[in-house]
Design a protein around this motif. Structure first.
Motif, short mmCIF file in Angstrom:
data_model
loop_
_atom_site.label_atom_id
_atom_site.label_comp_id
_atom_site.label_asym_id
_atom_site.label_seq_id
_atom_site.Cartn_x
_atom_site.Cartn_y
_atom_site.Cartn_z
N ALA A 63 43.43 -55.41 56.10
CA ALA A 63 44.19 -54.17 56.12
C ALA A 63 44.28 -53.52 54.74
CB ALA A 63 45.59 -54.42 56.68
N ASN A 64 44.08 -54.30 53.67
CA ASN A 64 44.17 -53.75 52.32
C ASN A 64 42.91 -52.99 51.89
OD1 ASN A 64 46.78 -54.76 51.76
ND2 ASN A 64 45.90 -56.79 51.41
N ASP A 65 41.84 -53.11 52.64
CA ASP A 65 40.59 -52.41 52.32
C ASP A 65 40.68 -51.00 52.88
OD1 ASP A 65 39.51 -54.64 51.10
OD2 ASP A 65 38.56 -55.35 52.93
N ASP A 66 41.01 -50.06 52.01
CA ASP A 66 41.17 -48.68 52.46
C ASP A 66 40.07 -47.78 51.91
OD1 ASP A 66 41.93 -48.66 49.81
OD2 ASP A 66 43.94 -47.86 50.17
N LYS A 67 39.02 -48.39 51.37
CA LYS A 67 37.87 -47.67 50.81
C LYS A 67 38.26 -46.77 49.65
CE LYS A 67 35.53 -47.86 55.19
NZ LYS A 67 35.40 -47.20 56.45
N ARG A 68 39.34 -47.17 48.97
CA ARG A 68 39.83 -46.47 47.78
C ARG A 68 40.26 -47.53 46.79
NH1 ARG A 68 44.12 -42.20 49.17
NH2 ARG A 68 45.38 -43.87 48.34
N VAL A 94 42.96 -42.39 42.41
CA VAL A 94 42.18 -43.41 43.11
C VAL A 94 40.70 -43.14 42.84
CG1 VAL A 94 43.86 -43.82 44.95
CG2 VAL A 94 42.08 -42.13 45.28
N VAL A 95 39.92 -44.20 42.92
CA VAL A 95 38.47 -44.07 42.77
C VAL A 95 37.84 -44.32 44.12
CG1 VAL A 95 36.41 -45.09 41.72
CG2 VAL A 95 38.47 -44.73 40.34
N LEU A 96 37.04 -43.36 44.56
CA LEU A 96 36.30 -43.50 45.81
C LEU A 96 34.92 -44.06 45.50
CD1 LEU A 96 37.27 -40.10 47.46
CD2 LEU A 96 38.37 -42.34 47.74
N LEU A 97 34.26 -44.57 46.52
CA LEU A 97 32.95 -45.18 46.33
C LEU A 97 31.95 -44.22 45.69
CD1 LEU A 97 31.06 -47.61 46.68
CD2 LEU A 97 30.58 -46.77 48.99
N ASP A 98 31.97 -42.95 46.08
CA ASP A 98 31.00 -42.03 45.49
C ASP A 98 31.27 -41.80 44.00
OD1 ASP A 98 33.25 -40.39 45.93
OD2 ASP A 98 32.06 -38.64 46.43
N GLU A 99 32.55 -41.77 43.60
CA GLU A 99 32.88 -41.64 42.17
C GLU A 99 32.41 -42.88 41.40
OE1 GLU A 99 37.01 -39.27 41.74
OE2 GLU A 99 37.13 -41.06 43.00
N TRP A 100 32.63 -44.04 41.99
CA TRP A 100 32.24 -45.31 41.39
C TRP A 100 30.73 -45.36 41.15
CZ3 TRP A 100 34.05 -49.41 38.97
CH2 TRP A 100 33.37 -50.62 39.01
N CYS A 101 29.98 -45.07 42.20
CA CYS A 101 28.51 -45.10 42.10
C CYS A 101 28.00 -44.05 41.12
CB CYS A 101 27.88 -44.91 43.47
SG CYS A 101 28.17 -46.29 44.60
N TRP A 102 28.58 -42.85 41.18
CA TRP A 102 28.16 -41.78 40.28
C TRP A 102 28.37 -42.20 38.83
CZ3 TRP A 102 30.27 -38.82 36.45
CH2 TRP A 102 29.55 -37.68 36.07
N PHE A 103 29.54 -42.78 38.54
CA PHE A 103 29.86 -43.19 37.17
C PHE A 103 28.89 -44.26 36.68
CE2 PHE A 103 32.14 -45.47 33.86
CZ PHE A 103 32.60 -44.42 33.08
N LEU A 104 28.65 -45.27 37.50
CA LEU A 104 27.74 -46.34 37.10
C LEU A 104 26.32 -45.80 36.91
CD1 LEU A 104 28.97 -49.23 39.42
CD2 LEU A 104 29.44 -48.93 36.98
N LYS A 105 25.90 -44.91 37.80
CA LYS A 105 24.56 -44.31 37.69
C LYS A 105 24.44 -43.51 36.40
CE LYS A 105 21.35 -41.18 40.01
NZ LYS A 105 21.03 -40.43 41.24
#
Length: 169
Positions: free
Chosen positions: A61-66, A110-121
């Motif tokens: 339940a804690n996995d909210d994709k954020r 909050v950091v969303l997956l697209d922000e995370w991937c964009w930053f790492l890229k």
């Protein structure tokens, strides 16, 4: 998928045997290698994100994709060994908190997956690492320009209206 499909120039015509599919709607033979590389790299990015989101205890339940700041501060040390340059030198919680603010592209807390991937890229491309060169290959001319890459569907800016966001350090 779209990064790989964007590698070859789209000639704009409809693919023979289809009603309206264009070249960029599919990964072709020349793009397949990039597709495989991108799957591996983005899978690692997703794995890192998933370890932090919800505390890394598996899907619950804690996995909210954020990713929230509290989750980041509790979990960032578990993903430092993935080899992404954006996390190089990250040692203290103060540094981690500062980095979280840079990753949180829209300042939403909050950091969303697209922000995370964009930053790492962006960090890989800016540092001109081997992975960065592969990630940049899909960009105009195959050389990539970090300031022109866009996370998800959102237009990325530096906070000033219309200003291009600078790549991560």
């Amino acid at each position: 998928f779209k990064d790989a499909a964007d590698y070859s120039k789209d000639e704009g015509g409809t693919i023979k045997g289809t009603k309206n599919a264009k070249q960029d709607d599919y990964v072709d033979k020349t793009e397949f290698r990039f597709f495989c590389v991108y799957m591996i790299v983005y899978a690692a990015m997703f794995d890192m994100f998933s370890k932090i989101d919800g505390g890394g205890s598996g899907r619950d339940a804690n996995d909210d994709k954020r990713m929230e700041l509290e989750e980041w501060l509790k979990g960032y040390k578990t993903v430092l060994n993935y080899g992404f340059v954006a996390l190089d030198g990250l040692v203290t919680n103060r540094q981690a908190k500062e980095l979280f603010g840079k990753i949180d592209d829209n300042g939403g807390g909050v950091v969303l997956l697209d922000e995370w991937c964009w930053f790492l890229k962006q960090a890989e491309v800016a540092a001109d690492t081997p992975v960065g060169k592969l990630l940049a290959a899909d960009q105009e001319g195959g050389v990539g320009k970090p300031e022109k890459l866009v996370a998800g569907k959102a237009k990325v800016t530096s906070g000033k209206k219309g200003a291009a966001r600078k790549p991560p350090p």
